[in-house]
Design an enzyme around this catalytic site. Sequence first.
Site, PDB file in Angstrom:
ATOM      1  N   CYS A   1       0.896  -1.182   0.000  1.00 30.02           N
ATOM      2  CA  CYS A   1       0.000   0.000   0.000  1.00 30.02           C
ATOM      3  C   CYS A   1       0.920   1.212   0.000  1.00 30.02           C
ATOM      4  CB  CYS A   1      -0.874   0.014   1.234  1.00 30.02           C
ATOM      5  SG  CYS A   1      -1.730  -1.533   1.559  1.00 30.02           S
ATOM      6  N   ALA A   2       1.612   1.417  -1.097  1.00 32.80           N
ATOM      7  CA  ALA A   2       2.758   2.341  -1.091  1.00 32.80           C
ATOM      8  C   ALA A   2       2.357   3.805  -1.113  1.00 32.80           C
ATOM      9  CB  ALA A   2       3.659   2.033  -2.293  1.00 32.80           C
TER      10      ALA A   2
ATOM     11  N   GLY B   1       4.688   6.932  -1.460  1.00 35.07           N
ATOM     12  CA  GLY B   1       6.033   6.409  -1.248  1.00 35.07           C
ATOM     13  C   GLY B   1       6.735   6.818   0.038  1.00 35.07           C
ATOM     14  N   GLY B   2       5.983   7.377   0.988  1.00 30.82           N
ATOM     15  CA  GLY B   2       6.617   7.772   2.259  1.00 30.82           C
ATOM     16  C   GLY B   2       7.525   6.682   2.815  1.00 30.82           C
ATOM     17  N   LYS B   3       7.008   5.446   2.825  1.00 33.97           N
ATOM     18  CA  LYS B   3       7.822   4.342   3.386  1.00 33.97           C
ATOM     19  C   LYS B   3       8.708   3.712   2.316  1.00 33.97           C
ATOM     20  CE  LYS B   3       4.738   4.522   6.907  1.00 33.97           C
ATOM     21  NZ  LYS B   3       3.737   5.330   6.255  1.00 33.97           N
TER      22      LYS B   3
ATOM     23  N   ASP C   1       0.026   0.408  -5.382  1.00 34.32           N
ATOM     24  CA  ASP C   1      -1.092   1.155  -4.805  1.00 34.32           C
ATOM     25  C   ASP C   1      -2.136   1.276  -5.906  1.00 34.32           C
ATOM     26  OD1 ASP C   1      -1.342   3.126  -2.136  1.00 34.32           O
ATOM     27  OD2 ASP C   1      -2.679   3.678  -3.793  1.00 34.32           O
TER      28      ASP C   1
ATOM     29  N   ASP D   1       1.001  -1.142   4.822  1.00 34.61           N
ATOM     30  CA  ASP D   1       0.704   0.120   5.512  1.00 34.61           C
ATOM     31  C   ASP D   1      -0.751   0.430   5.159  1.00 34.61           C
ATOM     32  OD1 ASP D   1       1.038   2.485   6.873  1.00 34.61           O
ATOM     33  OD2 ASP D   1       2.002   3.537   5.217  1.00 34.61           O
TER      34      ASP D   1
ATOM     35  N   CYS E   1      -2.307   3.942  10.898  1.00 35.55           N
ATOM     36  CA  CYS E   1      -2.148   5.194  11.651  1.00 35.55           C
ATOM     37  C   CYS E   1      -3.468   5.479  12.347  1.00 35.55           C
ATOM     38  CB  CYS E   1      -1.730   6.342  10.729  1.00 35.55           C
ATOM     39  SG  CYS E   1      -2.917   6.700   9.415  1.00 35.55           S
TER      40      CYS E   1
HETATM   41  C1  SAM Z   1      -1.856   4.626   4.878  1.00 33.68           C
HETATM   42  S1  SAM Z   1      -1.909   4.920   3.175  1.00 33.68           S
HETATM   43  C2  SAM Z   1      -0.292   4.493   2.666  1.00 33.68           C
HETATM   44  C3  SAM Z   1       0.724   5.555   2.880  1.00 33.68           C
HETATM   45  C4  SAM Z   1       2.062   5.249   2.271  1.00 33.68           C
HETATM   46  N1  SAM Z   1       2.544   3.912   2.594  1.00 33.68           N
HETATM   47  C5  SAM Z   1       3.101   6.276   2.701  1.00 33.68           C
HETATM   48  O1  SAM Z   1       3.920   5.975   3.570  1.00 33.68           O
HETATM   49  O2  SAM Z   1       3.060   7.383   2.161  1.00 33.68           O
HETATM   50  C6  SAM Z   1      -2.841   3.559   2.588  1.00 33.68           C
HETATM   51  C7  SAM Z   1      -2.786   3.355   1.099  1.00 33.68           C
HETATM   52  O3  SAM Z   1      -3.499   2.166   0.800  1.00 33.68           O
HETATM   53  C8  SAM Z   1      -3.998   2.302  -0.503  1.00 33.68           C
HETATM   54  N2  SAM Z   1      -5.028   1.274  -0.756  1.00 33.68           N
HETATM   55  C9  SAM Z   1      -6.363   1.370  -0.689  1.00 33.68           C
HETATM   56  N3  SAM Z   1      -6.922   0.196  -1.064  1.00 33.68           N
HETATM   57  C10 SAM Z   1      -5.920  -0.647  -1.366  1.00 33.68           C
HETATM   58  C11 SAM Z   1      -5.862  -1.985  -1.858  1.00 33.68           C
HETATM   59  N4  SAM Z   1      -6.977  -2.688  -2.082  1.00 33.68           N
HETATM   60  N5  SAM Z   1      -4.659  -2.530  -2.096  1.00 33.68           N
HETATM   61  C12 SAM Z   1      -3.518  -1.834  -1.857  1.00 33.68           C
HETATM   62  N6  SAM Z   1      -3.518  -0.561  -1.399  1.00 33.68           N
HETATM   63  C13 SAM Z   1      -4.708   0.021  -1.162  1.00 33.68           C
HETATM   64  C14 SAM Z   1      -4.475   3.736  -0.556  1.00 33.68           C
HETATM   65  O4  SAM Z   1      -4.555   4.203  -1.891  1.00 33.68           O
HETATM   66  C15 SAM Z   1      -3.411   4.463   0.267  1.00 33.68           C
HETATM   67  O5  SAM Z   1      -2.431   5.031  -0.561  1.00 33.68           O
END
Ligand code: SAM
Length: 391
Positions: free
Chosen positions: A211-212, A215-217, A235, A275, A328
């Site tokens: 769930c990138a 790209g923070g992580k 993502d 994430d 979070c």
């Molecule tokens: C908490 S945020 C991730 C933040 C990111 N890892 C960072 O550090 O910037 C959760 C992410 O999950 C994504 N997401 C939503 N549904 C998803 C799915 N079915 N599979 C993978 N990622 C998904 C969202 O688009 C969102 O970008």
Amino acid sequence: MLAGSPAERVVDRTLRAHRSLSSPQRQALKEVIFNVGLWRRRLDFLLDHPTAPPPLILFAFLHGLAHLPAPEAASLSGVGEGSTPTLNPAPPPSLALRYSLPDWLADHLSQELGPDADAFCAHLNVPGPVTLRTNPLRNSRDDLASRLRSEGVSTRPGAWSPLALHVDGPRPNLYALPSLQEGRFEVQDEGSQLLGLLLDAQPGETVLDLCAGAGGKTLLLGAQMRDSGKLLAHDPDPERLDRLLQRSSRAGLTRVQVLRSPPTPGLDAHRVLVDAPCSELGPLRRGPDLRFHASPDVLSRFPPLQLELLHRAADLLRPGGRLVYATCTVNRAENQDVVVAFLASRPDFHPVRPGQGWLPVACVRDGFLFVAPHLHGTDAFFAAVLERSAG
Ligand SMILES: C[S@@+](CC[C@H](N)C(=O)[O-])C[C@H]1O[C@@H](n2cnc3c(N)ncnc32)[C@H](O)[C@@H]1O
């Protein structure tokens, strides 16, 4: 803003309409707009008048909360002489009114945090620090601090992440700094840095950030891998992935592969980070109106997807590999309960102590990472570190 417009947009619009204001006046205007938005419930309580006009609301803020003498508050807020309202002198009777939260949210946080709820909610009303994550591919934390000093930005090291620097004093325009353009750092909350570090990605490995987002992580993982091996970022949001690619190149990462559709089984990754999308109660201090835009159904919306993502991640991981599940938010249903449900159906996985050997015990609760503003100065985060049995 009280009718639902995002605070940032209201500030921008107001500043554009008053271009002649001096820099301190602009700052004061921004703070007043943010604080009136943030404290709206407490101001309603002080005024006992849910549809009070703006001058009265501003008066209540300046006199009742910022403690300016009544005549000065009346003059600044434009309340006519002789029409200053009498403010409710009683202490707010509930957590929700004390810290200006919707009732459902205050009730939820009380349930989750028990005696800690008061301190947690108090910290939601204080802006978080501006925290930077050193990019170790470009410089060490000490070198970055010196470089920033030469650009006029004073910092101090974070307490938990070995990569964190907190900016001292008022927020500078970080985006104008050459050191940011050179990819020497990213802006990232210290708790968020810990989530990436928990994966302990190593050079040469195959690592998936499922769930990138933007790209923070991923950037942190790439630096840990010394820009080697295979780093995959998925993502469903294509714009976030575009931003990820831009940030990767600035950070000196050449091996990030973006997956625009979900990864297929057979990846055999050494490590996977989930994430997960969540109710996002952990960063509520980052915006004065975030709490008013959320609704109670957010608390039950995500667990099915979170569990599905964990299972998907598990199937992409090789035996002996490591999976980090992170959110979070402060919500047992999205945190501990999801992990427990996953482990019940995957006996080949077991939890391990997060950050063994480097993460202070103060960040670990019941075997999971738990950090929060009132305890660690970070936004609130939860993470579980799970390993797949080798054989
Ligand atoms: C908490 S945020 C991730 C933040 C990111 N890892 C960072 O550090 O910037 C959760 C992410 O999950 C994504 N997401 C939503 N549904 C998803 C799915 N079915 N599979 C993978 N990622 C998904 C969202 O688009 C969102 O970008």
